[in-house]
Design a protein around this motif. Structure first.
Motif, mmCIF file in Angstrom:
data_model
loop_
_atom_site.group_PDB
_atom_site.id
_atom_site.type_symbol
_atom_site.label_atom_id
_atom_site.label_comp_id
_atom_site.label_asym_id
_atom_site.label_seq_id
_atom_site.Cartn_x
_atom_site.Cartn_y
_atom_site.Cartn_z
ATOM 1 N N GLN A 133 5.071 6.125 11.831
ATOM 2 C CA GLN A 133 5.170 6.885 10.590
ATOM 3 C C GLN A 133 6.527 6.708 9.924
ATOM 4 O O GLN A 133 6.621 6.564 8.696
ATOM 5 C CB GLN A 133 4.923 8.370 10.886
ATOM 6 C CG GLN A 133 4.905 9.266 9.660
ATOM 7 C CD GLN A 133 3.613 9.125 8.887
ATOM 8 O OE1 GLN A 133 2.640 8.591 9.398
ATOM 9 N NE2 GLN A 133 3.619 9.598 7.654
ATOM 10 N N LYS A 246 -6.868 8.101 6.786
ATOM 11 C CA LYS A 246 -5.495 7.803 6.392
ATOM 12 C C LYS A 246 -5.405 7.368 4.933
ATOM 13 O O LYS A 246 -4.445 7.697 4.231
ATOM 14 C CB LYS A 246 -4.892 6.726 7.299
ATOM 15 C CG LYS A 246 -5.598 5.379 7.252
ATOM 16 C CD LYS A 246 -4.942 4.388 8.201
ATOM 17 C CE LYS A 246 -5.661 3.046 8.178
ATOM 18 N NZ LYS A 246 -5.040 2.066 9.114
ATOM 19 N N GLU A 247 -6.426 6.653 4.447
ATOM 20 C CA GLU A 247 -6.383 6.194 3.056
ATOM 21 C C GLU A 247 -6.490 7.365 2.077
ATOM 22 O O GLU A 247 -5.782 7.408 1.063
ATOM 23 C CB GLU A 247 -7.518 5.194 2.789
ATOM 24 C CG GLU A 247 -7.386 3.873 3.539
ATOM 25 C CD GLU A 247 -7.978 3.935 4.938
ATOM 26 O OE1 GLU A 247 -7.948 2.927 5.641
ATOM 27 O OE2 GLU A 247 -8.473 5.030 5.318
ATOM 28 N N GLY A 250 -3.312 9.404 2.015
ATOM 29 C CA GLY A 250 -2.332 8.772 1.136
ATOM 30 C C GLY A 250 -2.563 9.132 -0.320
ATOM 31 O O GLY A 250 -1.616 9.392 -1.073
ATOM 32 N N TYR A 251 -3.846 9.176 -0.715
ATOM 33 C CA TYR A 251 -4.184 9.566 -2.080
ATOM 34 C C TYR A 251 -3.791 11.017 -2.332
ATOM 35 O O TYR A 251 -3.171 11.345 -3.370
ATOM 36 C CB TYR A 251 -5.674 9.373 -2.334
ATOM 37 C CG TYR A 251 -6.212 10.195 -3.481
ATOM 38 C CD1 TYR A 251 -5.881 9.887 -4.799
ATOM 39 C CD2 TYR A 251 -7.022 11.313 -3.244
ATOM 40 C CE1 TYR A 251 -6.356 10.666 -5.856
ATOM 41 C CE2 TYR A 251 -7.496 12.091 -4.282
ATOM 42 C CZ TYR A 251 -7.154 11.764 -5.584
ATOM 43 O OH TYR A 251 -7.604 12.530 -6.626
ATOM 44 N N GLN A 253 -1.562 12.730 -0.978
ATOM 45 C CA GLN A 253 -0.109 12.896 -0.983
ATOM 46 C C GLN A 253 0.547 12.220 -2.184
ATOM 47 O O GLN A 253 1.768 12.236 -2.307
ATOM 48 C CB GLN A 253 0.479 12.331 0.317
ATOM 49 C CG GLN A 253 0.088 13.126 1.551
ATOM 50 C CD GLN A 253 0.654 12.542 2.829
ATOM 51 O OE1 GLN A 253 0.949 11.340 2.903
ATOM 52 N NE2 GLN A 253 0.814 13.368 3.831
ATOM 53 N N GLY A 254 -0.262 11.615 -3.059
ATOM 54 C CA GLY A 254 0.277 11.005 -4.263
ATOM 55 C C GLY A 254 0.913 9.649 -4.064
ATOM 56 O O GLY A 254 1.666 9.176 -4.922
ATOM 57 N N GLN A 255 0.601 8.981 -2.944
ATOM 58 C CA GLN A 255 1.172 7.660 -2.695
ATOM 59 C C GLN A 255 0.550 6.606 -3.606
ATOM 60 O O GLN A 255 1.171 5.573 -3.875
ATOM 61 C CB GLN A 255 0.971 7.275 -1.224
ATOM 62 C CG GLN A 255 1.684 8.191 -0.242
ATOM 63 C CD GLN A 255 1.363 7.843 1.203
ATOM 64 O OE1 GLN A 255 0.913 6.734 1.495
ATOM 65 N NE2 GLN A 255 1.579 8.780 2.106
ATOM 66 N N TYR A 256 -0.687 6.850 -4.069
ATOM 67 C CA TYR A 256 -1.381 5.930 -4.971
ATOM 68 C C TYR A 256 -2.516 6.707 -5.629
ATOM 69 O O TYR A 256 -2.830 7.848 -5.237
ATOM 70 C CB TYR A 256 -1.922 4.705 -4.232
ATOM 71 C CG TYR A 256 -2.417 4.971 -2.832
ATOM 72 C CD1 TYR A 256 -3.620 5.638 -2.600
ATOM 73 C CD2 TYR A 256 -1.687 4.546 -1.723
ATOM 74 C CE1 TYR A 256 -4.079 5.887 -1.326
ATOM 75 C CE2 TYR A 256 -2.128 4.792 -0.429
ATOM 76 C CZ TYR A 256 -3.327 5.461 -0.235
ATOM 77 O OH TYR A 256 -3.777 5.724 1.028
#
Length: 317
Positions: A133, A246-247, A250-251, A253-256
């Motif tokens: 991580q 995990k994908e 990520g969404y 959490q605003g990573q993409y």
């Protein structure tokens, strides 16, 4: 030993194992043992394509909903639990059908790993998850490279879950996973088994992978991920690092954005299917059936017929 050989049905994700295995089990008076390293987790239903009660078709299913997502679970524990299940199935006069896409679980059951009796180092697993991580997957992969270079060459650095699994085996046994697997090739299996592998043309399989992702999203995968996070489960843990979770984390959490999250999810699902093929193609015991050519019904007939022939032969010897 089971009274009859264990029937093993393997193959990549989205190939059609679940429905076919249920039909075979109905024909053979068998109970199904899941060999899926993610279906063991409670509350992770949509993202693991866990069979619903209706999809289970009245067949008893084992090794589903075994532990919570924040509980550690090792190959050694899986092997021990399945040994007890096999004895129970045999005592009831039933047959055992082992099916799933986690090759290491299948191998642990059929060939047997000799795990020493020692406490599991769950703290180490969390430390490894923390490394992936904070320092990135490559840092964790480099650590595996130092203790098990053969497994490190086989595993992609981004395949964090399997890199950690290789570490688990090393920590429990004191032996690299690659060496342990090599030893298995030179001794008789623990159980008699008949192996079948389901396959489809690669482009067709990848399309099915994409369609499965779309279906999971329609069935509420995003809500499932939100609920797991709201319950406080560690997103860095093995369970929530699974493909599909995990994908979307990520969404969230605003990573993409959403489109990128779905693109990553579909890409990773296809890559996972490819890795499963790589694992299973090494096992020469597997008889492969192209279900896009013969069709699911004919595949069931072929498996049932061959199993009955094999069981009859074994009973005579």
């Amino acid at each position: 030993m089971s009274r009859d050989p264990i029937l093993v049905i393997v193959g990549p994700t989205a190939v059609g194992k679940t429905e076919l295995a249920v039909k075979v089990a109905q024909r053979l008076n068998a109970e199904i043992i899941s060999a899926d390293s993610m279906q063991i987790y409670r509350g992770m239903d949509v993202g693991t394509a866990k069979p619903t009660p209706e999809e289970q078709g009245g067949i008893v299913h084992h090794m589903i909903d075994v532990v919570d997502p924040d509980q550690d679970f090792t190959v050694a524990q899986y092997q021990e639990m399945v040994e007890e299940i096999l004895a129970s199935i045999s005592a009831r006069g039933k047959r055992a059908l082992l099916t799933g896409g986690t090759g290491l679980y299948v191998k642990a059951v059929i060939d047997g790993f000799d795990f020493p009796a020692q406490p599991e180092d769950f703290q180490l697993r969390r430390q490894l998850q923390q490394i992936a991580q904070t320092q990135g997957p490559k840092a964790l992969h480099d650590k595996l490279q130092r203790v098990d270079p053969v497994s490190a060459r086989r595993l992609h650095p981004n395949d964090v879950r399997r890199v950690i699994r290789a570490w688990e085996v090393y920590e429990v046994t004191g032996t690299p996973l690659s060496e342990l697997l090599e030893r298995q090739e030179h001794r008789p299996p623990r159980h008699e088994a008949l192996f079948f592998g389901l396959t489809r043309p690669r482009e067709e399989l990848y399309l099915r992978c994409d369609q499965r992702v779309d279906l999971m999203l329609e069935q509420g995968l995003l809500d499932e991920v939100k609920q797991l996070l709201e319950r406080g489960f560690d997103q860095r843990g093995t369970a929530l690092q699974a493909i599909g979770y995990k994908e979307l984390i990520g969404y969230l959490q605003g990573q993409y954005d959403w489109e990128e999250g779905i693109r990553l999810l579909k890409r990773n699902t296809r890559r996972y299917a490819k890795r499963q093929y790589t694992w299973f193609l090494r096992d020469r015991r597997i008889q492969w059936i192209d279900v896009s050519t013969v069709g699911p019904e004919q595949a069931v007939e072929e498996i049932v017929s061959e199993y009955q022939r094999r069981a009859a032969k074994d009973s005579e010897s």
